[in-house]
Enzyme design. Structure first.
Site, PDB file in Angstrom:
ATOM      1  N   TYR A   1       9.047   3.755  -3.071  1.00  0.00           N
ATOM      2  CA  TYR A   1       9.273   4.633  -1.929  1.00  0.00           C
ATOM      3  C   TYR A   1      10.070   3.966  -0.808  1.00  0.00           C
ATOM      4  CZ  TYR A   1       5.915   6.837  -4.845  1.00  0.00           C
ATOM      5  OH  TYR A   1       5.317   7.367  -5.959  1.00  0.00           O
TER       6      TYR A   1
ATOM      7  N   GLY B   1       0.303  13.444  -7.592  1.00  0.00           N
ATOM      8  CA  GLY B   1       1.011  12.239  -7.166  1.00  0.00           C
ATOM      9  C   GLY B   1       2.512  12.324  -7.281  1.00  0.00           C
TER      10      GLY B   1
ATOM     11  N   ASP C   1       1.348  17.213  -1.479  1.00  0.00           N
ATOM     12  CA  ASP C   1       1.909  16.035  -2.158  1.00  0.00           C
ATOM     13  C   ASP C   1       2.958  16.431  -3.202  1.00  0.00           C
ATOM     14  OD1 ASP C   1       0.468  14.289  -0.700  1.00  0.00           O
ATOM     15  OD2 ASP C   1      -0.960  13.747  -2.264  1.00  0.00           O
TER      16      ASP C   1
ATOM     17  N   ASP D   1       6.957   0.553  -6.717  1.00  0.00           N
ATOM     18  CA  ASP D   1       6.139   0.528  -5.507  1.00  0.00           C
ATOM     19  C   ASP D   1       5.189  -0.665  -5.476  1.00  0.00           C
ATOM     20  OD1 ASP D   1       4.655   1.528  -7.574  1.00  0.00           O
ATOM     21  OD2 ASP D   1       4.117   3.414  -6.612  1.00  0.00           O
TER      22      ASP D   1
ATOM     23  N   ASP E   1       3.208  -0.043 -12.173  1.00  0.00           N
ATOM     24  CA  ASP E   1       3.237   0.682 -10.907  1.00  0.00           C
ATOM     25  C   ASP E   1       2.022   0.255 -10.076  1.00  0.00           C
ATOM     26  OD1 ASP E   1       2.721   3.119  -9.094  1.00  0.00           O
ATOM     27  OD2 ASP E   1       4.583   3.733 -10.066  1.00  0.00           O
TER      28      ASP E   1
ATOM     29  N   HIS F   1       0.117   2.174  -8.503  1.00  0.00           N
ATOM     30  CA  HIS F   1      -0.906   3.192  -8.718  1.00  0.00           C
ATOM     31  C   HIS F   1      -1.330   3.218 -10.186  1.00  0.00           C
ATOM     32  CE1 HIS F   1       1.398   4.672  -5.153  1.00  0.00           C
ATOM     33  NE2 HIS F   1       0.179   4.876  -4.692  1.00  0.00           N
TER      34      HIS F   1
ATOM     35  N   HIS G   1       1.507  10.460 -13.287  1.00  0.00           N
ATOM     36  CA  HIS G   1       0.290  11.106 -12.775  1.00  0.00           C
ATOM     37  C   HIS G   1       0.088  12.533 -13.289  1.00  0.00           C
ATOM     38  CE1 HIS G   1      -0.592   7.803 -10.151  1.00  0.00           C
ATOM     39  NE2 HIS G   1       0.512   7.942  -9.445  1.00  0.00           N
TER      40      HIS G   1
END
EC number: 3.5.1.98
Length: 508
Positions: A317, A163, A113, A278, A190, A192, A155
């Site tokens: 993304y 992340g 990742d 995102d 976000d 996430h 992250h």
């Protein structure tokens, strides 16, 4: 009345007040940021920041911004949060010698990742440098809003990549803000959970972290409603876990009441807003169903409070939608409406086939029903009501600023040659006055970046014919002048005259 209606700029006990002054907005960007490449097939594309910048330029928003190229963060700047060992690894490792760092790569979670790509350390320097510079500019009260779309990498941990994030520019920026501000609010929209920032400030009451995110079988797996902080920081971590398909109306129905309560109970001296894109509809990783208007309403909400505001990038993304989103939120920051039709720019073909700024919501199920949101809101506000008072901090000497070389902006002007045009480092930060009568910010005009809300490829036939007619009339005017001079000098043959008449359609 739409829930997207703009909020007042300031509030008092008698209600809203209108905005009385123009906000000063700083914008941080380095053109090298788009050159970094995570690798083939990787969803993180730093190129999206360059696409955003080109839209900001061609919409003409740069005229209302103080544009800065940030100093890269130093090793010492980044080790204010990250461990020396971790930063030494990022600085030393590269794709050519990675075999000698196998153990460290496993230890610091660098691999799939978070790949080790060429120029990784310089990428981290630019991202962190932008947020440090933005924080310093806010500390010095030189601007009201500071934007760094290169940042927002929420992250990253103290000694671990996570992340797609390697260094946590947000934590570094907040630490810088805490030198001058007693309390800082961090808000994360976000898709996430902002786990890296929450973890960094989990035990302090000087920073409140609030995250609205997808929760349940979704990276990073943290951010439950029950995660509220620990020790001195208990109740100062706020998590709002959401489900798939949330729409603009549903999102704002919980965002505004919760954040209004946070502003009332915590009373922050500065706000950091992570604008991860995102959470938009159509993202390659995110399952939310927000549009630019719903996402941008969060930025407009905080702009209304007249508190120093730092706006950062983050996830996202689907690059074309990321560029759309951050361009729109730049326009929100400067309080300028932009047309829906995109201006022509270097990446125009990325935005086809509609070539419009705003995106439509998808026809997907919203798993966040009203009852669920009402209960979630009640639980979050119940925790906030337990806060006894607004925390403070004892007075102490203010530490030295990060990036101390950027403090005196007057040096560039003092050393500028009065017989030459000012360097771009000076002119880029000049905001065009509202009373200016021409669009160019420099002496040669700047028509390449002119925003007329029309695409070169889509003029209708009438406007094209009208333009052609004007060109023919103009050319004919100059030709007749040339014709008269030529007759006087007896240098124009009848054959040449006929050829010119045919070209200008004057013989019809």
């Amino acid at each position: 009345m739409s829930f997207f209606s703009s909020l007042p700029t300031t509030m008092n006990s008698n209600g809203p007040l209108q905005e009385h002054g123009k906000r000063r907005v700083a914008y941080y960007y380095d053109s090298n940021i788009g050159n970094y490449y995570y690798g083939q097939g990787h969803v993180m594309k730093p190129h999206r920041i360059r696409m955003t910048h080109h839209l900001v330029l061609n919409y003409g928003l740069y005229r209302h911004l103080e544009i800065f190229r940030p100093f890269p963060a130093s090793f010492e700047d980044m080790t204010r949060f990250h461990s020396d060992e971790y930063m030494t690894f990022l600085k030393s490792a590269n794709p050519d010698n990675l075999k000698s760092f196998n153990k460290q790569m496993l230890k610091f979670n660098v691999g799939e990742d978070c790949p080790l790509f060429d120029g990784l350390y310089e990428f981290c320097q630019l991202s962190s440098g932008g947020s440090l510079a933005a924080a310093t500019k806010l500390n010095k009260q030189k601007v009201d809003i500071a934007i760094n779309w290169m940042g927002g990498l929420h992250h990253a941990k103290k000694s671990e990549a996570s992340g797609f994030c390697y260094t946590n520019d947000i934590v570094l920026g907040i630490l810088e803000l805490l030198k001058y501000h007693k309390r800082v609010l961090y808000v994360d929209i976000d898709v996430h959970h902002g786990d890296g920032v929450e973890e960094a400030f989990y035990t302090t009451d000087r920073v409140m972290t609030v995250s609205f995110h997808k929760y349940g079988d979704f990276f990073p797996g943290t951010g439950d409603l029950k995660d509220i902080g620990a020790g001195k920081g208990k109740l100062y971590s706020v998590n709002v876990p959401l489900r798939d398909g949330i729409t603009d109306a549903s999102y704002q129905s919980i965002f505004k009441p919760v954040m209004a309560k946070v502003m009332e109970r915590f009373d922050p001296c500065a706000v950091v807003l992570q604008c991860g894109a995102d959470s938009l509809n159509g993202d390659r990783l995110g399952p939310f169903n927000l549009t630019l208007k719903g996402h941008g309403e969060c930025a407009r909400f905080f702009r209304s409070y007249n508190v120093p505001l730092m706006m950062l990038g983050g996830g996202g993304y689907t690059p074309r939608n990321v560029a759309r989103c951050w361009t729109y939120e730049t326009s929100v920051a400067v309080d300028k409406e932009v047309p829906n039709e995109l201006p022509y720019n270097d990446y125009f073909e990325y935005f086809g086939p509609r070539y419009l700024l705003h995106i439509d919501a998808a026809n997907t199920a919203n798993e966040n029903n009203a009852d669920m949101l009402d209960k979630l809101q009640a639980d979050v506000i119940a925790n906030l009501d337990k806060l006894a008072f607004v925390p403070s901090v004892q007075m102490r000497p203010i530490p030295d600023d990060a990036l101390s070389g950027m403090n005196d902006d007057s040096l560039l002007l003092d050393h500028a040659n009065p017989d030459r045009l000012l360097p771009s480092a000076v002119t880029d930060r000049m905001v065009q006055h509202e009373g200016d009568f021409y669009d160019g910010e420099r002496a040669g005009d700047d028509r390449r970046n002119e925003s007329d809300a029309k695409r070169a490829a889509e003029h209708d036939e009438n406007s094209v014919e009208e333009k052609r007619h004007r060109m023919e009339v103009s050319d004919a005017h100059y030709f007749y002048q040339y014709l008269n001079l030529s007759f006087f000098s007896e240098q124009l043959s009848s054959a040449v005259l006929y050829q010119h008449l045919t070209h200008f359609n004057l013989d019809k």
